[in-house]
Scaffold this motif. Sequence first.
Motif, PDB file in Angstrom:
ATOM      1  N   HIS A  70     -50.322  12.454   9.693  1.00 53.19           N
ATOM      2  CA  HIS A  70     -49.321  11.456  10.053  1.00 53.19           C
ATOM      3  C   HIS A  70     -48.371  11.269   8.881  1.00 53.19           C
ATOM      4  O   HIS A  70     -48.810  11.035   7.754  1.00 53.19           O
ATOM      5  CB  HIS A  70     -49.998  10.128  10.402  1.00 53.19           C
ATOM      6  CG  HIS A  70     -49.034   9.061  10.800  1.00 53.19           C
ATOM      7  ND1 HIS A  70     -48.380   8.273   9.887  1.00 53.19           N
ATOM      8  CD2 HIS A  70     -48.595   8.673  12.016  1.00 53.19           C
ATOM      9  CE1 HIS A  70     -47.590   7.428  10.524  1.00 53.19           C
ATOM     10  NE2 HIS A  70     -47.702   7.652  11.815  1.00 53.19           N
ATOM     11  N   GLY A  71     -47.069  11.370   9.169  1.00 53.44           N
ATOM     12  CA  GLY A  71     -46.130  11.275   8.060  1.00 53.44           C
ATOM     13  C   GLY A  71     -44.862  10.526   8.380  1.00 53.44           C
ATOM     14  O   GLY A  71     -43.848  10.732   7.711  1.00 53.44           O
ATOM     15  N   LEU A  72     -44.910   9.622   9.411  1.00 52.86           N
ATOM     16  CA  LEU A  72     -43.684   8.943   9.825  1.00 52.86           C
ATOM     17  C   LEU A  72     -42.586   9.998  10.015  1.00 52.86           C
ATOM     18  O   LEU A  72     -42.805  10.984  10.702  1.00 52.86           O
ATOM     19  CB  LEU A  72     -43.299   7.871   8.804  1.00 52.86           C
ATOM     20  CG  LEU A  72     -44.295   6.717   8.659  1.00 52.86           C
ATOM     21  CD1 LEU A  72     -43.949   5.836   7.465  1.00 52.86           C
ATOM     22  CD2 LEU A  72     -44.336   5.886   9.940  1.00 52.86           C
ATOM     23  N   ASP A  73     -41.411   9.805   9.386  1.00 52.92           N
ATOM     24  CA  ASP A  73     -40.400  10.865   9.476  1.00 52.92           C
ATOM     25  C   ASP A  73     -40.135  11.498   8.117  1.00 52.92           C
ATOM     26  O   ASP A  73     -39.074  12.056   7.873  1.00 52.92           O
ATOM     27  CB  ASP A  73     -39.099  10.345  10.102  1.00 52.92           C
ATOM     28  CG  ASP A  73     -38.373   9.320   9.222  1.00 52.92           C
ATOM     29  OD1 ASP A  73     -38.921   8.950   8.152  1.00 52.92           O
ATOM     30  OD2 ASP A  73     -37.268   8.896   9.594  1.00 52.92           O
ATOM     31  N   MET A  74     -41.166  11.440   7.250  1.00 52.14           N
ATOM     32  CA  MET A  74     -41.016  12.063   5.934  1.00 52.14           C
ATOM     33  C   MET A  74     -41.057  13.582   6.049  1.00 52.14           C
ATOM     34  O   MET A  74     -41.526  14.140   7.036  1.00 52.14           O
ATOM     35  CB  MET A  74     -42.109  11.553   4.995  1.00 52.14           C
ATOM     36  CG  MET A  74     -41.936  10.085   4.615  1.00 52.14           C
ATOM     37  SD  MET A  74     -43.119   9.503   3.382  1.00 52.14           S
ATOM     38  CE  MET A  74     -44.604   9.376   4.358  1.00 52.14           C
ATOM     39  N   HIS A  75     -40.520  14.246   5.022  1.00 50.18           N
ATOM     40  CA  HIS A  75     -40.545  15.703   5.008  1.00 50.18           C
ATOM     41  C   HIS A  75     -41.980  16.207   4.871  1.00 50.18           C
ATOM     42  O   HIS A  75     -42.788  15.614   4.164  1.00 50.18           O
ATOM     43  CB  HIS A  75     -39.730  16.248   3.823  1.00 50.18           C
ATOM     44  CG  HIS A  75     -38.290  15.847   3.846  1.00 50.18           C
ATOM     45  ND1 HIS A  75     -37.533  15.828   4.994  1.00 50.18           N
ATOM     46  CD2 HIS A  75     -37.457  15.462   2.837  1.00 50.18           C
ATOM     47  CE1 HIS A  75     -36.305  15.444   4.711  1.00 50.18           C
ATOM     48  NE2 HIS A  75     -36.232  15.212   3.399  1.00 50.18           N
ATOM     49  N   SER A  76     -42.275  17.298   5.540  1.00 55.41           N
ATOM     50  CA  SER A  76     -43.575  17.954   5.387  1.00 55.41           C
ATOM     51  C   SER A  76     -43.392  19.443   5.618  1.00 55.41           C
ATOM     52  O   SER A  76     -42.439  19.872   6.281  1.00 55.41           O
ATOM     53  CB  SER A  76     -44.602  17.396   6.393  1.00 55.41           C
ATOM     54  OG  SER A  76     -44.289  17.788   7.719  1.00 55.41           O
ATOM     55  N   GLU A  77     -44.324  20.210   5.083  1.00 55.78           N
ATOM     56  CA  GLU A  77     -44.268  21.650   5.303  1.00 55.78           C
ATOM     57  C   GLU A  77     -44.419  21.989   6.785  1.00 55.78           C
ATOM     58  O   GLU A  77     -43.799  22.919   7.291  1.00 55.78           O
ATOM     59  CB  GLU A  77     -45.357  22.350   4.491  1.00 55.78           C
ATOM     60  CG  GLU A  77     -45.084  22.391   2.993  1.00 55.78           C
ATOM     61  CD  GLU A  77     -46.072  23.272   2.246  1.00 55.78           C
ATOM     62  OE1 GLU A  77     -46.938  23.881   2.908  1.00 55.78           O
ATOM     63  OE2 GLU A  77     -45.971  23.347   1.008  1.00 55.78           O
ATOM     64  N   ALA A  78     -45.266  21.212   7.469  1.00 53.13           N
ATOM     65  CA  ALA A  78     -45.477  21.461   8.897  1.00 53.13           C
ATOM     66  C   ALA A  78     -44.180  21.265   9.674  1.00 53.13           C
ATOM     67  O   ALA A  78     -43.845  22.063  10.554  1.00 53.13           O
ATOM     68  CB  ALA A  78     -46.561  20.531   9.427  1.00 53.13           C
ATOM     69  N   LYS A  79     -43.436  20.211   9.351  1.00 53.73           N
ATOM     70  CA  LYS A  79     -42.168  19.967  10.040  1.00 53.73           C
ATOM     71  C   LYS A  79     -41.163  21.082   9.732  1.00 53.73           C
ATOM     72  O   LYS A  79     -40.457  21.563  10.624  1.00 53.73           O
ATOM     73  CB  LYS A  79     -41.577  18.617   9.654  1.00 53.73           C
ATOM     74  CG  LYS A  79     -40.308  18.276  10.425  1.00 53.73           C
ATOM     75  CD  LYS A  79     -39.572  17.081   9.836  1.00 53.73           C
ATOM     76  CE  LYS A  79     -40.285  15.788  10.113  1.00 53.73           C
ATOM     77  NZ  LYS A  79     -39.481  14.604   9.691  1.00 53.73           N
ATOM     78  N   ALA A  80     -41.124  21.501   8.489  1.00 51.79           N
ATOM     79  CA  ALA A  80     -40.220  22.589   8.106  1.00 51.79           C
ATOM     80  C   ALA A  80     -40.576  23.876   8.852  1.00 51.79           C
ATOM     81  O   ALA A  80     -39.689  24.623   9.293  1.00 51.79           O
ATOM     82  CB  ALA A  80     -40.288  22.818   6.599  1.00 51.79           C
ATOM     83  N   THR A  81     -41.867  24.118   9.017  1.00 54.23           N
ATOM     84  CA  THR A  81     -42.320  25.304   9.742  1.00 54.23           C
ATOM     85  C   THR A  81     -41.845  25.265  11.191  1.00 54.23           C
ATOM     86  O   THR A  81     -41.364  26.265  11.741  1.00 54.23           O
ATOM     87  CB  THR A  81     -43.857  25.404   9.698  1.00 54.23           C
ATOM     88  OG1 THR A  81     -44.279  25.532   8.338  1.00 54.23           O
ATOM     89  CG2 THR A  81     -44.351  26.600  10.495  1.00 54.23           C
ATOM     90  N   PHE A  82     -41.968  24.096  11.827  1.00 53.05           N
ATOM     91  CA  PHE A  82     -41.519  23.974  13.217  1.00 53.05           C
ATOM     92  C   PHE A  82     -40.015  24.140  13.331  1.00 53.05           C
ATOM     93  O   PHE A  82     -39.527  24.873  14.196  1.00 53.05           O
ATOM     94  CB  PHE A  82     -41.938  22.624  13.799  1.00 53.05           C
ATOM     95  CG  PHE A  82     -41.247  22.330  15.104  1.00 53.05           C
ATOM     96  CD1 PHE A  82     -41.570  23.050  16.249  1.00 53.05           C
ATOM     97  CD2 PHE A  82     -40.243  21.377  15.180  1.00 53.05           C
ATOM     98  CE1 PHE A  82     -40.910  22.807  17.453  1.00 53.05           C
ATOM     99  CE2 PHE A  82     -39.580  21.128  16.371  1.00 53.05           C
ATOM    100  CZ  PHE A  82     -39.916  21.846  17.511  1.00 53.05           C
ATOM    101  N   LEU A  83     -39.260  23.447  12.480  1.00 52.29           N
ATOM    102  CA  LEU A  83     -37.798  23.525  12.558  1.00 52.29           C
ATOM    103  C   LEU A  83     -37.318  24.965  12.353  1.00 52.29           C
ATOM    104  O   LEU A  83     -36.393  25.415  13.027  1.00 52.29           O
ATOM    105  CB  LEU A  83     -37.171  22.592  11.528  1.00 52.29           C
ATOM    106  CG  LEU A  83     -37.277  21.093  11.820  1.00 52.29           C
ATOM    107  CD1 LEU A  83     -36.822  20.275  10.615  1.00 52.29           C
ATOM    108  CD2 LEU A  83     -36.457  20.729  13.053  1.00 52.29           C
ATOM    109  N   SER A  84     -37.944  25.652  11.427  1.00 50.79           N
ATOM    110  CA  SER A  84     -37.568  27.050  11.178  1.00 50.79           C
ATOM    111  C   SER A  84     -37.869  27.922  12.385  1.00 50.79           C
ATOM    112  O   SER A  84     -37.062  28.777  12.774  1.00 50.79           O
ATOM    113  CB  SER A  84     -38.298  27.578   9.944  1.00 50.79           C
ATOM    114  OG  SER A  84     -37.926  26.869   8.783  1.00 50.79           O
ATOM    115  N   ALA A  85     -39.046  27.716  12.997  1.00 49.28           N
ATOM    116  CA  ALA A  85     -39.427  28.508  14.166  1.00 49.28           C
ATOM    117  C   ALA A  85     -38.517  28.207  15.344  1.00 49.28           C
ATOM    118  O   ALA A  85     -38.100  29.117  16.079  1.00 49.28           O
ATOM    119  CB  ALA A  85     -40.879  28.229  14.538  1.00 49.28           C
ATOM    120  N   LEU A  86     -38.184  26.934  15.552  1.00 46.58           N
ATOM    121  CA  LEU A  86     -37.292  26.558  16.642  1.00 46.58           C
ATOM    122  C   LEU A  86     -35.934  27.233  16.488  1.00 46.58           C
ATOM    123  O   LEU A  86     -35.367  27.760  17.458  1.00 46.58           O
ATOM    124  CB  LEU A  86     -37.123  25.035  16.680  1.00 46.58           C
ATOM    125  CG  LEU A  86     -36.219  24.476  17.785  1.00 46.58           C
ATOM    126  CD1 LEU A  86     -36.850  24.682  19.162  1.00 46.58           C
ATOM    127  CD2 LEU A  86     -35.929  22.999  17.545  1.00 46.58           C
TER     128      LEU A  86
END
Length: 422
Positions: A72-88
């Motif tokens: 859980h990371g609210l809307d903070m940056h995370s590697e997981a989020k970066a991975t998804f955005l890159s894949a999208l």
Amino acid sequence: MDIFNKQESKVRSYSNSFPVVFQKAKGCWLETDNGERYLDFLAGAGSLNYGHNNPVLKRALLEYIEMDGITHGLDMHSEAKATFLSALNQYILEPRKLNYKVQFTGPTGTNAVEAALKLARKVKGRSSVVAFTNGFHGCTAGALAATGNQHHRQGAPDGTLSGITRLPFEGYAGVDGLALFETMLDDNSAGMDKPAAVLLETVQGEGGLNVASNQWLQRLSKICKAHDILLIVDDIQAGCGRTGTFFSFEPSGITPDIVTLSKSIGGYGLPMAVVLLKPELDIWKPGEHNGTFRGNNHAFITAATALKIYWSNNDFEQHIQNSSDKVANVIDKCVSRFPQLFVKLKGRGMMIGIECQNGALAGDIAKACFANGMIIETAGPNDEVVKFFCPLTITESELEQGLTIFEQAVEKIAEKHFKKAS
């Protein structure tokens, strides 16, 4: 079953149609606490396009959890989020030449719709939104106002569902809704407040698998552009491959201003929702649309893995088309054999179904399928459409097994019908 009847609210619905206790699930199969197995032709109402406990997605998730990745990371940056955005961007947006910013909302489809409506009204400075007959967009106040189904609407107090102008969807009652829309926009005495946006599903899921043609969508897009109205496509149920392409609107060639995604975007059935918006529309101030659970990092991991595995080439789309052809063949055969029972095939891709002469008939078929080991639901204004919604990853043999169960149910119901008629 006592604990459910004693403790759980009467608002539950699916459990009323499928009164067993499920314990495990794998691929296209659900298993009860008694070891009974059911083919799943419901797939979490379109949330499990890649099946239950998909092994590739599960492995990626377990590896992430094992290394203590952020949950859980609210809307903070995370590697997981970066991975998804890159894949999208790599597997979905760039190949389709789509330039969208991504907004992470609360993890439900209805919250994504609320955000899209709020943003459209904020951008245009207008409050009215156009929605269509038989549309379904969720059960929170704004999304429910745009929803046509009376059963869902009656859950809200009178007078609370406002801000929506309703127009006929393509084919509704023989009315050309777009001609009416354009005429009213051009008539200063028509009484229609200029809308901020038009909200629609290109294939109406709960509304009965009504399909907007490419030509109709192109006309609508042209009208919206000519009148400075934003076009919002709700792809929560129809997206992520359900209609045969990742986005349901792709065959039409239109580019919506805003797109909502949820259900299968998380890949594994994990809660996740996003709004895709053209960059010039991103006028949000920080925190204006908030939510504690808009950072489901576990879903980011499984979502990114699903995009990489299934959308890096055209193989998955071809598999969906092959499956759709098999279902369509069975539906066409049933319509041809039993015109007294069935009307026509509806839908597109693996968002497909058969329209029955009435809701009672569709319900009897669904019950007969359940009795023979398959879960399938109905849709439409009167629940008259039997809706084939199995995971898109279903194998050829599993699909044939499900279609056999359906055909056996049809034979059984037809026999009863003809006996009663005679």
